[in-house]
Structure formats: C-alpha cells, structure tokens
Design an enzyme around this catalytic site. Structure first.
Site, PDB file in Angstrom:
ATOM      1  N   GLU A  16      -6.311   8.715   9.773  1.00 36.86           N
ATOM      2  CA  GLU A  16      -4.967   8.561  10.360  1.00 36.86           C
ATOM      3  C   GLU A  16      -4.859   9.278  11.704  1.00 36.86           C
ATOM      4  O   GLU A  16      -4.117   8.859  12.587  1.00 36.86           O
ATOM      5  CB  GLU A  16      -3.894   9.038   9.382  1.00 36.86           C
ATOM      6  CG  GLU A  16      -3.833   8.113   8.188  1.00 36.86           C
ATOM      7  CD  GLU A  16      -2.564   8.222   7.359  1.00 36.86           C
ATOM      8  OE1 GLU A  16      -1.632   8.944   7.755  1.00 36.86           O
ATOM      9  OE2 GLU A  16      -2.528   7.567   6.300  1.00 36.86           O
ATOM     10  N   CYS A  43     -11.277   3.089  -0.907  1.00 41.27           N
ATOM     11  CA  CYS A  43     -10.019   3.611  -0.366  1.00 41.27           C
ATOM     12  C   CYS A  43      -9.705   2.818   0.897  1.00 41.27           C
ATOM     13  O   CYS A  43     -10.621   2.477   1.666  1.00 41.27           O
ATOM     14  CB  CYS A  43     -10.160   5.095  -0.039  1.00 41.27           C
ATOM     15  SG  CYS A  43      -8.690   5.799   0.754  1.00 41.27           S
ATOM     16  N   THR A  68      -5.639   3.403  -5.151  1.00 42.07           N
ATOM     17  CA  THR A  68      -5.032   4.281  -6.151  1.00 42.07           C
ATOM     18  C   THR A  68      -4.037   3.477  -6.995  1.00 42.07           C
ATOM     19  O   THR A  68      -4.020   3.587  -8.226  1.00 42.07           O
ATOM     20  CB  THR A  68      -4.317   5.462  -5.466  1.00 42.07           C
ATOM     21  OG1 THR A  68      -5.201   6.037  -4.501  1.00 42.07           O
ATOM     22  CG2 THR A  68      -3.904   6.508  -6.460  1.00 42.07           C
ATOM     23  N   ASP A 124       0.872  -1.180   0.000  1.00 42.07           N
ATOM     24  CA  ASP A 124       0.000   0.000   0.000  1.00 42.07           C
ATOM     25  C   ASP A 124       0.905   1.225   0.000  1.00 42.07           C
ATOM     26  O   ASP A 124       2.109   1.129   0.254  1.00 42.07           O
ATOM     27  CB  ASP A 124      -0.896  -0.015   1.250  1.00 42.07           C
ATOM     28  CG  ASP A 124      -1.760   1.241   1.343  1.00 42.07           C
ATOM     29  OD1 ASP A 124      -2.430   1.564   0.345  1.00 42.07           O
ATOM     30  OD2 ASP A 124      -1.746   1.920   2.378  1.00 42.07           O
ATOM     31  N   SER A 125       0.291   2.384  -0.215  1.00 37.75           N
ATOM     32  CA  SER A 125       1.044   3.640  -0.172  1.00 37.75           C
ATOM     33  C   SER A 125       1.528   3.946   1.253  1.00 37.75           C
ATOM     34  O   SER A 125       2.404   4.783   1.432  1.00 37.75           O
ATOM     35  CB  SER A 125       0.157   4.774  -0.669  1.00 37.75           C
ATOM     36  OG  SER A 125      -1.037   4.822   0.088  1.00 37.75           O
ATOM     37  N   CYS A 152      -3.778  -0.964  -2.089  1.00 42.90           N
ATOM     38  CA  CYS A 152      -4.048   0.461  -2.309  1.00 42.90           C
ATOM     39  C   CYS A 152      -4.973   0.636  -3.527  1.00 42.90           C
ATOM     40  O   CYS A 152      -4.656   0.147  -4.616  1.00 42.90           O
ATOM     41  CB  CYS A 152      -2.725   1.166  -2.552  1.00 42.90           C
ATOM     42  SG  CYS A 152      -2.868   2.907  -2.914  1.00 42.90           S
ATOM     43  N   TYR A 210      -0.435   8.417  -2.415  1.00 43.11           N
ATOM     44  CA  TYR A 210      -0.480   8.121  -3.842  1.00 43.11           C
ATOM     45  C   TYR A 210      -1.687   8.828  -4.480  1.00 43.11           C
ATOM     46  O   TYR A 210      -1.683   9.111  -5.667  1.00 43.11           O
ATOM     47  CB  TYR A 210      -0.644   6.611  -4.075  1.00 43.11           C
ATOM     48  CG  TYR A 210       0.597   5.765  -3.873  1.00 43.11           C
ATOM     49  CD1 TYR A 210       1.785   6.289  -3.349  1.00 43.11           C
ATOM     50  CD2 TYR A 210       0.588   4.413  -4.220  1.00 43.11           C
ATOM     51  CE1 TYR A 210       2.906   5.481  -3.177  1.00 43.11           C
ATOM     52  CE2 TYR A 210       1.699   3.611  -4.057  1.00 43.11           C
ATOM     53  CZ  TYR A 210       2.856   4.136  -3.533  1.00 43.11           C
ATOM     54  OH  TYR A 210       3.961   3.333  -3.366  1.00 43.11           O
ATOM     55  N   GLY A 211      -2.699   9.067  -3.657  1.00 38.38           N
ATOM     56  CA  GLY A 211      -3.984   9.556  -4.175  1.00 38.38           C
ATOM     57  C   GLY A 211      -3.934  10.910  -4.850  1.00 38.38           C
ATOM     58  O   GLY A 211      -4.825  11.256  -5.622  1.00 38.38           O
ATOM     59  N   HIS A 245      -8.555   3.611   3.664  1.00 38.36           N
ATOM     60  CA  HIS A 245      -8.835   4.218   4.966  1.00 38.36           C
ATOM     61  C   HIS A 245     -10.311   4.240   5.354  1.00 38.36           C
ATOM     62  O   HIS A 245     -10.642   4.401   6.513  1.00 38.36           O
ATOM     63  CB  HIS A 245      -8.326   5.668   4.975  1.00 38.36           C
ATOM     64  CG  HIS A 245      -6.835   5.799   4.964  1.00 38.36           C
ATOM     65  ND1 HIS A 245      -6.051   5.239   3.993  1.00 38.36           N
ATOM     66  CD2 HIS A 245      -5.994   6.448   5.821  1.00 38.36           C
ATOM     67  CE1 HIS A 245      -4.781   5.534   4.242  1.00 38.36           C
ATOM     68  NE2 HIS A 245      -4.719   6.263   5.341  1.00 38.36           N
TER      69      HIS A 245
END
Ligand code: DGL
Length: 277
Positions: A155, A187, A78, A13-14, A76, A45-46, A189
C-alpha cells in the site's frame, strides 16, 4: 443472450487489494462491467476473527446483490477463507472466491508436490489451503506462512528496495528451507510484490498469481452459465468504499494500473443481512 448477461459482476474486498483482481478481470473479460466494494472502514480483515470476517462478508455481498449483479467475486483471500462456504448458494447467482483458482493452478504446476502458501494470518490460520490441496492429492506437502508486513509495504508503494527485500527474505526463509517448488500468493496485495518474491525464491520456484487464476475461472463461469456480456465494451465500472475515498483513489490507481474514476462512500454497517433466497 439474456437480460442477466447485461448485469455487472460484483467484486468485494476488505479494501484496496481486490483491485489486483479487477485489474485481471479488465484484461481477461474486458466487456464486463464491474461494481466494486472495498471495506476501507473495517480493513484489515487479515487480523480479525473468522466470525467478524464472516459478518463483514455477508454485508459486503448483500450490498453488491442490491446492485443487481450477475455474479460475486470474493476478491479477498481472508474473506474467501472464512466466508465462501456461507455465501455460496445463498444467492441466485454464482459466488466465486480466490482460494480454489490458486489451489487448482498450484496442483497443475507443481513439479515435486512441495507447495508453499503465503497470506494473512487469518488465511493461514483458517488452514483452508492446506486442507484443499491435501484433500485433492494426499502426496502433496504444504507449508503456509503469514506475511503481514507485505500488506502495508504494497500500500505504501514499497515494491522494491532493500527493506522490502530483507522482509521478504525473513518471511520466505522457511519456504526456501522446505524447498517448495510452487508458491501460492494467497493475498490480494502480493501480486504487487511479485518481483521481490521471485528474486528471493529464485527461478526454480513457480509463483501462482491468484488474481490471474481467479479471472480465468470467472471467464469460464460466465461462459458455462451463458451469462457473459453480449457487447464488446463495458457499460461502466462503479467503485464504492466504506470510508472516505481519498486514500483509496490514490493508492487504488497503482493497484489497478489505470485511473479509477469516481469513488463513492457508503454506510456498510447499515446493510441488512437477509436470510438466504
Ligand atoms: N485483502 C486481504 C486478503 O487478501 C489483505 C488485506 C487485509 O488484511 O484485509 O487477505
């Protein structure tokens, strides 16, 4: 049982977000060992160009391939949107993304063919969800919306409360106006913000948790290819990041829902991208 079945699954993932996918893998395929790479030095990355994300994804996958994995999960959204086509078929093992599992689940669950998709700018701009959903069923109508503030909110642990609810209301208003019956959380998150998103959208809208759906597809892929781990307990999980690990360790435990153990820093820029096998 083959030697391959004993190898770990690689997940990248990013940054931290892919741990929501690992969380689901630990539930659905608990015997599997995982090697995780989070590109914390180059996150997010988004907001980057598709070209940059493709280069990052090639390096991330090459890093995991160097760890003898039997499968790579591009956790990820993205990176899946921009680079899955490039990664698929490049290695001698399967490479799975997070886009198709969400698309398939939405098509199964939609009641009125009105599907919403929320993700990063990169994911929304790629148009991949709209394309994939409408290619499979021309009757489907799709609305896509970037919700960039959801990433820092998750986050920071702002998973509830007035500010988060207000931001969610603003972002999701077009989805409510469009009367979508199904909403894909596209996404890494967003599963953390599921409660707020569900409150804002209301009971009649089904939320598709891509992390859950992806873990289901991973399980199927392991079984179909006869590469599922033969044991009952994983040999151990390893976590790598491209920046100093402190933040990843602290926030990561919230995403994973359990202790992370040791996290090692690696120099991802030094990874060479070889020609396909
Ligand atoms: N992991 C990214 C995704 O799922 C979100 C964070 C970022 O922008 O890098 O699209």
């Amino acid at each position: 049982m083959t030697e391959i079945s004993q190898r770990p699954i690689g997940v990248f993932d990013s940054g931290i977000g892919g741990l929501t996918v690992v969380h689901e893998l630990l539930k659905q395929v608990p015997a599997e060992s995982i090697v995780y790479f989070g590109d914390t030095a180059r996150v997010p990355y988004g907001t980057k160009s598709a070209e940059a994300v493709r280069r990052f994804a090639l390096q991330d996958a090459a890093f995991l391939a160097g760890h003898g994995v039997k499968m790579i999960v591009v956790a990820c959204h993205t990176a899946s949107s921009a680079a899955l086509g490039l990664l698929d078929g490049r290695f001698s093992f399967p490479v799975l993304g997070v886009t198709e599992p969400g698309v398939q689940a939405a098509l199964r669950k939609t009641t009125g063919g009105r599907i919403g998709v929320i993700g990063t700018r990169g994911t929304v701009q790629s148009g991949i969800y709209v394309r994939s959903l409408t290619e499979k069923n021309r009757q489907i109508q799709v609305w896509a919306q970037a919700c960039p503030l959801f990433v820092p909110l998750a986050e920071e642990g702002w998973l509830d409360g007035d500010v988060t609810r207000e931001i969610a209301r603003i972002y999701l208003e077009p989805m409510i106006q469009a009367e979508v019956d199904t909403l894909i959380l596209a996404c890494t998150h967003y599963p953390l913000l599921k409660n707020v998103i569900a409150q804002v959208m209301g009971d009649s809208v089904q939320l598709i948790d891509s992390a859950e759906e992806t873990a289901r597809v991973v399980k199927q892929c392991l079984d179909t290819n006869m590469i599922a781990s033969p044991g009952t307990n994983p040999a151990g999980h390893r976590f790598y990041v491209s920046d100093i690990p402190i933040q990843f360790q602290e926030v990561g435990e919230r995403f994973l829902g359990r202790k992370l153990g040791s996290v090692q820093q690696v120099d991802i820029e030094s990874i060479r991208i070889d020609e396909p096998d």
